[in-house]
Design a protein around this motif. Structure first.
Motif, PDB file in Angstrom:
ATOM      1  N   GLY A 289       0.829  -1.212   0.000  1.00 48.12           N
ATOM      2  CA  GLY A 289       0.000   0.000   0.000  1.00 48.12           C
ATOM      3  C   GLY A 289       0.856   1.252   0.000  1.00 48.12           C
ATOM      4  N   ILE A 334       9.415  -1.443   4.814  1.00 43.24           N
ATOM      5  CA  ILE A 334       8.717  -0.258   5.314  1.00 43.24           C
ATOM      6  C   ILE A 334       7.321  -0.677   5.776  1.00 43.24           C
ATOM      7  CG2 ILE A 334       7.900   2.066   4.767  1.00 43.24           C
ATOM      8  CD1 ILE A 334      10.062   2.253   2.676  1.00 43.24           C
ATOM      9  N   GLN A 336       4.170   0.832   8.604  1.00 39.86           N
ATOM     10  CA  GLN A 336       3.686   1.649   9.723  1.00 39.86           C
ATOM     11  C   GLN A 336       3.455   0.756  10.934  1.00 39.86           C
ATOM     12  OE1 GLN A 336       1.463   3.163  12.620  1.00 39.86           O
ATOM     13  NE2 GLN A 336       0.207   1.905  11.267  1.00 39.86           N
ATOM     14  N   SER A 337       2.677  -0.310  10.738  1.00 39.90           N
ATOM     15  CA  SER A 337       2.268  -1.166  11.863  1.00 39.90           C
ATOM     16  C   SER A 337       3.366  -2.116  12.317  1.00 39.90           C
ATOM     17  CB  SER A 337       1.058  -2.010  11.451  1.00 39.90           C
ATOM     18  OG  SER A 337       1.433  -2.895  10.399  1.00 39.90           O
ATOM     19  N   GLY A 338       4.258  -2.452  11.375  1.00 40.69           N
ATOM     20  CA  GLY A 338       5.280  -3.445  11.696  1.00 40.69           C
ATOM     21  C   GLY A 338       4.732  -4.852  11.809  1.00 40.69           C
ATOM     22  N   THR A 340       2.384  -6.123   9.153  1.00 39.62           N
ATOM     23  CA  THR A 340       1.740  -6.536   7.900  1.00 39.62           C
ATOM     24  C   THR A 340       2.244  -7.916   7.493  1.00 39.62           C
ATOM     25  OG1 THR A 340       1.459  -4.251   7.289  1.00 39.62           O
ATOM     26  CG2 THR A 340       1.358  -5.852   5.507  1.00 39.62           C
ATOM     27  N   THR A 388      -3.381   6.376   5.723  1.00 37.06           N
ATOM     28  CA  THR A 388      -2.179   6.951   6.337  1.00 37.06           C
ATOM     29  C   THR A 388      -1.840   8.314   5.743  1.00 37.06           C
ATOM     30  OG1 THR A 388       0.165   6.593   6.798  1.00 37.06           O
ATOM     31  CG2 THR A 388      -0.664   5.711   4.730  1.00 37.06           C
ATOM     32  N   GLN A 395       7.825   8.323   6.813  1.00 40.47           N
ATOM     33  CA  GLN A 395       8.645   7.289   6.142  1.00 40.47           C
ATOM     34  C   GLN A 395       9.493   7.929   5.044  1.00 40.47           C
ATOM     35  OE1 GLN A 395       5.429   4.785   4.869  1.00 40.47           O
ATOM     36  NE2 GLN A 395       5.280   3.713   6.815  1.00 40.47           N
ATOM     37  N   GLU A 468      -9.366   5.334  -1.266  1.00 40.97           N
ATOM     38  CA  GLU A 468      -9.606   4.766   0.063  1.00 40.97           C
ATOM     39  C   GLU A 468     -10.758   5.446   0.783  1.00 40.97           C
ATOM     40  OE1 GLU A 468      -5.616   3.335   2.311  1.00 40.97           O
ATOM     41  OE2 GLU A 468      -5.544   5.395   1.656  1.00 40.97           O
ATOM     42  N   VAL A 583      -2.786  -5.021   8.512  1.00 36.92           N
ATOM     43  CA  VAL A 583      -3.257  -6.094   7.643  1.00 36.92           C
ATOM     44  C   VAL A 583      -2.466  -7.361   7.948  1.00 36.92           C
ATOM     45  CG1 VAL A 583      -3.739  -6.734   5.261  1.00 36.92           C
ATOM     46  CG2 VAL A 583      -3.879  -4.356   5.957  1.00 36.92           C
TER      47      VAL A 583
END
Ligand code: G6P
Length: 586
Positions: A289, A334, A336-338, A340, A388, A395, A468, A583
């Motif tokens: 994404g 990369i 955000q949530s770490g 995925t 996001t 990032q 989105e 996700v």
């Protein structure tokens, strides 16, 4: 996706469990449920829709000291009350995050053994299978320890047994799980921020470990009791709600000036604190994404200015591809949530080959952050809106700093722009009339985005934001590619949003804009350049800044345009339909 929590402690288990669950709503929000112990019975309540619907049907004065709860992002079976968790079969009541891939096979075996099913979910099968195993072996730890032999896929489970009402059991495989501790109170949760209102002390549970919480918490690894480190969450992730903003997305857009300035300022005079990439002549960047889109920006910066080849891959493709590595390749992940699932699977695949890995992550202590050789946290704070914004620009900021370091750029050339960046972004947020541009396009069914090189990468993200949250179909093309087919879709009044910030190829993109205008398109131009009056119906002017910083600011108008279009259309901006923020399914 899906979030699980559990609590054992004092008599306000319902309130505490639901409070924690609300922090996990970003993981899915199509149904929610809770199981709690009351008067020696397990009570299950679940509702379709948001956690709020569940709350409306709970009595928060009811005394209970044990509960497990779940917020769902549907995978198996539509979103309804029956498919909602917790599920209960025989002695077992459980909540589940993940997917049991071989559930049909297990279901057949269970049906032969007399089990019936009411839902369409893989989770009910997991629940029944644990009950089935428990009917053959009444040692609960052994049963839970054994499930990885039978279940294919991923799971984090919170489990209650109806013959041991003072305990919660939990385990995981490839879905996140932590245990929170506060004196005599224990929590389980899919992430640490879920429990921070109550405690900052937590234990990370590893794959296949079994947690048993009663008056104390015991963790088993392969049936042996293990002493796990108790961590303290040290990052400031204060979430003060939406404040005066109508939506979290707008709040998070407005947090960008401070976050970006903070990161640039933190590292620009201390580049030695960033990893040394000088030995790598090739970098692969992997994400999903928007995280993949930031990789594409990184590619432009490293290839354009740091003489380093970069290949970007969508994680869900990369993990099944044949991958080629050269000596001195670095792979950057990369996220955000770490958490995925596909990105994490790629990291594990790469690590098997002993290739150097670097993670750029927001969620502290997340799986990707822990498993990569090296991690840089983007320190953007909790991002609540599903779409996001601030994590994306943070990032890019880190990638820009890495490219600045790798290119040995003289940082004096950046200082003025860095010093001004808060004002530059704030004025992009506040001084442009996005509402009137949104008025012009919000009723359209199709919108096109075009750009070349770095502008194409920005266009991809602008288009994704719009899709989105506004549900308008939008497509993105490299500007020169439109005429190879897609231009047939352009007719009177079709909005085409062009991004032009690269002076070297400006004229080429201008020609493409003329081509679509000649076919009736409305041209909306996002640019830092002058002299294109003949191709403009609407212009959004962004300031011209240092080439490393330009993409950070060029996306801001596209975030806001999407926001105002979605607002005009009355969409649920922070929780768009069908989406989730983390996700953890493939
Ligand atoms: C979801 C989110 C996106 C995000 C992507 C990857 O689709 O809505 O905003 O870019 O997942 O997530 P990650 O946590 O790995 O950045």
């Amino acid at each position: 996706m899906c979030g699980i929590v559990g609590y054992r402690g004092h008599n306000d288990a319902i309130k505490k469990t639901i409070n924690c669950l609300e922090k996990l709503e970003y993981r899915g929000y199509d149904s929610a449920g809770i199981a709690y112990i009351s008067l020696n019975d397990i009570i299950i309540k679940k509702e379709k829709g948001r956690i709020k619907n569940l709350k409306d049907n709970l009595n928060f004065d009811e005394q209970s000291n044990i509960a497990i709860a779940h917020t769902r992002w549907a995978t198996h079976g539509e979103s309804n009350q029956i498919n909602a968790h917790p599920h209960n079969v025989g002695h077992i009541t459980l909540v589940h995050n993940g997917i049991i891939e071989n559930y049909l096979e297990l279901k057949e075996e269970l049906i032969v053994n007399g089990y019936d099913f009411v839902s369409e979910t893989d989770t009910e099968v997991a629940c029944a299978y644990i009950d089935y195993l428990y009917s053959k072996n009444n040692n609960k730890i052994e049963v839970i320890n054994s499930i990885s032999k039978y279940f294919k896929g991923s799971y984090a489970l919170g489990i209650l047994f109806d013959d041991e009402l003072d305990s919660i059991y939990a385990t995981r495989l490839d879905s996140p799980l932590i245990v929170g501790i506060k004196d005599d109170e224990y929590f389980i949760a899919s992430d640490v921020p879920a429990i921070l209102e109550y405690t900052d002390k937590y234990i990370l549970i590893d794959n296949k470990e079994v947690v048993h919480i009663n008056d104390s918490c015991t963790i088993y690894n392969n049936l042996n009791v293990v002493n796990k480190e108790i961590n303290t969450f040290e990052f400031n992730i204060e979430n003060n709600g939406k404040g005066n903003y109508e939506h979290y997305m707008l709040k998070e857009i407005n947090e960008q000036p401070n976050i970006i300035y903070y990161l640039l300022n933190k590292y620009i005079n201390n580049l030695e604190e960033l990893p040394d990439l000088s030995k790598y002549n090739r970098i692969d960047i992997i994400g999903c994404g928007s995280a993949y889109h930031t990789g594409l920006i990184g590619k432009s910066l490293f290839e354009g200015y740091a003489n380093t080849e970069v290949n970007c891959y969508v994680a869900s493709e990369y993990r099944y591809q044949t991958n080629f590595y050269t000596d001195n390749t670095l792979i950057i992940f990369i996220s955000q949530s770490g958490e995925t699932a596909d990105t994490l699977a790629c990291l594990r695949k790469v690590k098997e080959k002993n290739i150097d890995t670097l993670a750029i992550v927001n969620a502290v202590g997340s799986s990707i952050a822990r498993e990569a050789d090296n991690v840089i946290y983007i320190e953007a704070g909790p991002e609540i809106a599903v779409a996001t914004t601030k994590a994306y620009t943070a990032q890019i900021t880190i990638l820009a700093l890495l490219a600045i370091k790798k290119s040995n750029t003289n940082i004096d050339t950046l200082i003025t722009d860095i010093n001004n960046i808060k004002d530059t972004i704030s004025s992009l947020i506040n001084d442009i009339d996005y509402v009137s541009i949104a008025e012009e396009i919000y009723k359209r069914d199709d919108i096109f985005f075009i750009g070349r090189l770095i502008d194409y990468a920005i266009a991809l993200e602008g288009s994704l934001k719009l899709k989105e949250i506004s549900y308008i179909n939008s497509s993105t093309y490299p500007a020169g590619e439109l005429k190879h087919g897609t231009i047939s879709l352009i007719d009177e009044g079709t909005p085409v949003i062009s991004i032009i910030t690269d002076e070297n190829i400006k004229d080429k993109t201008v020609s493409n804009v003329k081509e679509v205008k000649a076919r009736g398109a409305i041209s909306i131009l996002v640019t830092n350049l002058d002299g294109m009056d003949d191709i403009i119906d609407n212009i959004i002017k962004v300031p011209k800044v240092n080439k490393f910083l330009q993409p950070i600011i060029t996306i801001i108008p596209l975030q806001l345009l999407s926001y105002f279009v979605a607002r005009k259309r009355g969409c649920d901006i922070d929780k768009p339909r069908n989406l989730a923020k983390s996700v953890t399914v493939e």
